[in-house]
Design a protein around this motif. Structure first.
Motif, mmCIF file in Angstrom:
data_model
loop_
_atom_site.group_PDB
_atom_site.id
_atom_site.type_symbol
_atom_site.label_atom_id
_atom_site.label_comp_id
_atom_site.label_asym_id
_atom_site.label_seq_id
_atom_site.Cartn_x
_atom_site.Cartn_y
_atom_site.Cartn_z
ATOM 1 N N LEU A 180 0.851 -1.187 0.000
ATOM 2 C CA LEU A 180 0.000 0.000 0.000
ATOM 3 C C LEU A 180 0.884 1.233 0.000
ATOM 4 O O LEU A 180 1.993 1.194 0.550
ATOM 5 C CB LEU A 180 -0.855 0.070 1.270
ATOM 6 N N ALA A 181 0.384 2.306 -0.592
ATOM 7 C CA ALA A 181 1.076 3.594 -0.480
ATOM 8 C C ALA A 181 0.132 4.554 0.225
ATOM 9 O O ALA A 181 -1.063 4.604 -0.110
ATOM 10 C CB ALA A 181 1.433 4.113 -1.866
ATOM 11 N N ILE A 182 0.659 5.268 1.221
ATOM 12 C CA ILE A 182 -0.178 6.205 1.967
ATOM 13 C C ILE A 182 0.377 7.606 1.779
ATOM 14 O O ILE A 182 1.556 7.854 2.048
ATOM 15 C CB ILE A 182 -0.209 5.830 3.461
ATOM 16 N N THR A 183 -0.459 8.487 1.249
ATOM 17 C CA THR A 183 -0.056 9.881 1.074
ATOM 18 C C THR A 183 -1.151 10.748 1.669
ATOM 19 O O THR A 183 -2.278 10.732 1.167
ATOM 20 C CB THR A 183 0.052 10.243 -0.427
ATOM 21 N N GLY A 184 -0.824 11.473 2.740
ATOM 22 C CA GLY A 184 -1.864 12.249 3.411
ATOM 23 C C GLY A 184 -2.959 11.317 3.879
ATOM 24 O O GLY A 184 -2.706 10.327 4.563
ATOM 25 N N GLU A 185 -4.183 11.620 3.451
ATOM 26 C CA GLU A 185 -5.307 10.768 3.858
ATOM 27 C C GLU A 185 -5.638 9.713 2.814
ATOM 28 O O GLU A 185 -6.591 8.949 2.959
ATOM 29 C CB GLU A 185 -6.543 11.649 4.094
ATOM 30 N N ARG A 186 -4.839 9.693 1.742
ATOM 31 C CA ARG A 186 -5.152 8.818 0.609
ATOM 32 C C ARG A 186 -4.352 7.518 0.701
ATOM 33 O O ARG A 186 -3.162 7.521 1.022
ATOM 34 C CB ARG A 186 -4.790 9.575 -0.667
ATOM 35 N N MET A 187 -5.020 6.428 0.438
ATOM 36 C CA MET A 187 -4.350 5.120 0.438
ATOM 37 C C MET A 187 -4.546 4.478 -0.930
ATOM 38 O O MET A 187 -5.654 4.456 -1.464
ATOM 39 C CB MET A 187 -4.982 4.241 1.524
ATOM 40 N N THR A 188 -3.467 3.946 -1.506
ATOM 41 C CA THR A 188 -3.605 3.258 -2.796
ATOM 42 C C THR A 188 -2.953 1.880 -2.707
ATOM 43 O O THR A 188 -1.980 1.687 -1.961
ATOM 44 C CB THR A 188 -2.933 4.028 -3.949
ATOM 45 N N ILE A 189 -3.481 0.946 -3.454
ATOM 46 C CA ILE A 189 -2.870 -0.389 -3.537
ATOM 47 C C ILE A 189 -1.804 -0.332 -4.629
ATOM 48 O O ILE A 189 -2.082 0.087 -5.757
ATOM 49 C CB ILE A 189 -3.925 -1.465 -3.867
ATOM 50 N N THR A 190 -0.593 -0.752 -4.304
ATOM 51 C CA THR A 190 0.500 -0.727 -5.280
ATOM 52 C C THR A 190 0.382 -1.960 -6.195
ATOM 53 O O THR A 190 -0.435 -2.849 -5.951
ATOM 54 C CB THR A 190 1.856 -0.790 -4.570
ATOM 55 N N THR A 191 1.227 -2.017 -7.220
ATOM 56 C CA THR A 191 1.211 -3.199 -8.100
ATOM 57 C C THR A 191 1.513 -4.457 -7.297
ATOM 58 O O THR A 191 0.840 -5.479 -7.438
ATOM 59 C CB THR A 191 2.248 -3.030 -9.231
ATOM 60 N N HIS A 192 2.524 -4.392 -6.427
ATOM 61 C CA HIS A 192 2.821 -5.558 -5.588
ATOM 62 C C HIS A 192 1.625 -5.912 -4.712
ATOM 63 O O HIS A 192 1.318 -7.079 -4.494
ATOM 64 C CB HIS A 192 4.042 -5.295 -4.696
ATOM 65 N N GLY A 193 0.960 -4.882 -4.219
ATOM 66 C CA GLY A 193 -0.215 -5.111 -3.378
ATOM 67 C C GLY A 193 -1.319 -5.823 -4.143
ATOM 68 O O GLY A 193 -2.003 -6.695 -3.605
ATOM 69 N N ARG A 194 -1.450 -5.477 -5.430
ATOM 70 C CA ARG A 194 -2.504 -6.108 -6.228
ATOM 71 C C ARG A 194 -2.229 -7.616 -6.366
ATOM 72 O O ARG A 194 -3.147 -8.417 -6.427
ATOM 73 C CB ARG A 194 -2.544 -5.452 -7.613
ATOM 74 N N TYR A 195 -0.957 -7.965 -6.398
ATOM 75 C CA TYR A 195 -0.614 -9.391 -6.475
ATOM 76 C C TYR A 195 -0.781 -10.086 -5.126
ATOM 77 O O TYR A 195 -1.262 -11.209 -5.037
ATOM 78 C CB TYR A 195 0.842 -9.573 -6.929
ATOM 79 N N MET A 196 -0.365 -9.401 -4.058
ATOM 80 C CA MET A 196 -0.272 -10.091 -2.766
ATOM 81 C C MET A 196 -1.571 -10.028 -1.955
ATOM 82 O O MET A 196 -1.802 -10.890 -1.122
ATOM 83 C CB MET A 196 0.849 -9.481 -1.909
ATOM 84 N N LEU A 197 -2.367 -8.985 -2.160
ATOM 85 C CA LEU A 197 -3.511 -8.801 -1.259
ATOM 86 C C LEU A 197 -4.788 -9.492 -1.731
ATOM 87 O O LEU A 197 -5.727 -9.628 -0.973
ATOM 88 C CB LEU A 197 -3.800 -7.308 -1.061
#
Ligand code: SF4
Length: 443
Positions: free
Chosen positions: A413-430
């Motif tokens: 996951l990447a967290i910027t401020g209040e925003r959270m995004t699933i990274t490419t690795h996250g899409r594979y692992m989560l």
């Protein structure tokens, strides 16, 4: 053998998340010890709910019958060779539907209807007609109802598909798992490519709008070459949608999987690489939907994702607005009025509860307003890969902040401020962790 190096995900992370995924189960959610039983559910159903009164609903019907047991099967099904057993099941299904609509009122419009199993198309033509007449009597099914079913290609024929289309079904998903003969032999599930092609052609010929399939990775004897061949053949069939599932050999919970030779199982790194091959193989022709599905560009799911209105319910990804979901039959999940409950898994207890005029609930949870917000937030993250305000994830649970922080620390996951995004690795692992079922695996 395939290598996970191309993904650049550290081996330790692959192992850690595979272990977490393997340990995840819905059992605690539907445990009788949560205090949500048949009576509690009946009480909830009887309460007027201004939000949902008169609104369209979704219905899932579970049909737990198959001609043979595939070794990789994770579903709740039984092997039936006696049509009378299915007739008795339909008798009880009719009672269960009547029990529900006696409480909620009949004639509610269905916005979504899905038959799953098992192999719904293992029912005879007569039984399929009877099933639809039960549903027609109690619900309003119209041209806008999204009607779909899972189908076993080995039971499908041109005449059966024409009947299903005539009964109102517009979307069908043929369960395939893998098209390689060696892999099919290892899982005891033989579907020739000719047969699959034939049922795809027949479904299109009789007028199904959406003809989809699935692919399972992590199966015995799967390797880089076999999955590439499967992907080529799959692309030739040009399914509208492809759902992708991970297989984990779990011999304690599913004893039939002991018949799979552990020596044939791919390693965790190979399993990850197999998923990568699927993603790469589909990337030029399909849109990657959420964490683990693929759809043709222009498909309603692809458009919903592009417009950030993709959702997920217990039936899968959807572009439809949220609605109450009634589940009928063994194993079926109902999700309505703040309750999420599952029916008994086995036919015996399910049928004896229904015969006594009780909702056949094995257990479930009552979700608070905050629980629902949190579930919606996780589901949004899974569907749209981002959350604009992730605060809802961290409400009222000491465990969760560290879980999400762990994901971020591991680069998922990447967290910027209040925003959270699933990274490419996250899409594979989560996807295995968040998606063993849905919505959001109830945390
Ligand atoms: S057809 Fe599907 S539900 Fe039936 S045994 Fe095989 S995997 Fe399980």
């Amino acid at each position: 053998m395939v290598s996970s190096a191309q993904l650049d995900i550290p081996q330790a992370i692959i192992c850690r998340y595979n272990k977490i995924a393997a340990a995840k189960t819905l059992d605690p959610v539907f445990s009788p010890s949560n205090g949500v039983d048949s009576k509690a559910f009946a009480h909830a159903l009887a309460q007027p709910d201004d939000d949902s009164l008169g609104a369209p609903v979704g219905v899932y019907v579970h049909l737990p019958f198959c001609p043979v047991r595939c070794l990789d099967c994770d579903n709740n099904t039984s092997i039936a060779h006696d049509p009378a057993a299915i007739d008795r099941y339909l008798d009880n299904l009719e009672r269960e539907v009547a029990l529900t609509v006696d409480t909620t009122g009949s004639g509610r419009r269905l916005q979504q209807l899905h038959l799953g199993g098992g192999s719904p198309n293992y029912l005879s033509d007569r039984q399929l007609v009877r099933l639809m007449s039960i549903l027609d009597r109690h619900f309003k099914i119209d041209a806008d109802t999204e009607t779909s079913l899972d189908a076993n290609p080995n039971n499908a024929s041109l005449s059966q598909l024409a009947l299903l289309h005539g009964l109102g079904f517009r979307s069908i998903s043929f369960s395939v798992h893998d098209l390689d003969p060696g892999v099919q032999l290892a899982i005891g599930r033989l579907n020739s490519l000719d047969k699959i092609r034939d049922v795809f052609d027949s479904a299109r010929e009789v007028g199904f709008d959406t003809v989809s399939t699935d692919i399972v990775y992590g199966l015995p004897r799967q390797n880089a070459r076999s999955i590439e061949r499967t992907m080529r053949n799959l692309l030739d069939l040009s399914p509208s949608r492809i759902s992708c599932f991970a297989f984990t050999r779990a011999t304690n919970e599913r004893t039939h999987q002991r018949a799979i030779d552990p020596k044939d199982m791919p390693s965790l790194a190979d399993k990850m690489a197999l998923f990568n091959s699927i993603v790469q193989g589909l990337s030029s022709d399909y849109v990657w939907i959420g964490l683990d599905s693929f759809a043709k560009p222009g498909d309603p799911l692809s458009e919903a994702q592009a417009q950030h209105r993709l959702r997920k319910n217990w039936l899968g990804y959807t572009q439809l607005p949220p609605s109450d979901l009634h589940g009928f039959g063994t194993n079926a999940i109902s999700d309505l009025r703040g309750y999420c409950v599952q029916n008994h898994l086995q036919i015996g207890p399910w049928q004896s509860a229904v015969a006594q005029g009780q909702f056949p609930i094995r257990g479930g949870v009552k979700l608070s307003g905050k629980d629902r917000q949190r579930r919606d937030a996780i589901t949004e993250l899974m569907c749209n890969m981002e959350l604009h305000d992730y605060a809802a994830l961290f409400d009222n649970d000491d465990q969760q902040p560290s879980t999400w922080t762990d994901y971020a620390r591991d680069g998922l996951l990447a967290i910027t401020g209040e925003r959270m995004t699933i990274t490419t690795h996250g899409r594979y692992m989560l996807h295995e962790i968040l998606n063993t079922s849905s919505p959001a695996h109830i945390f």
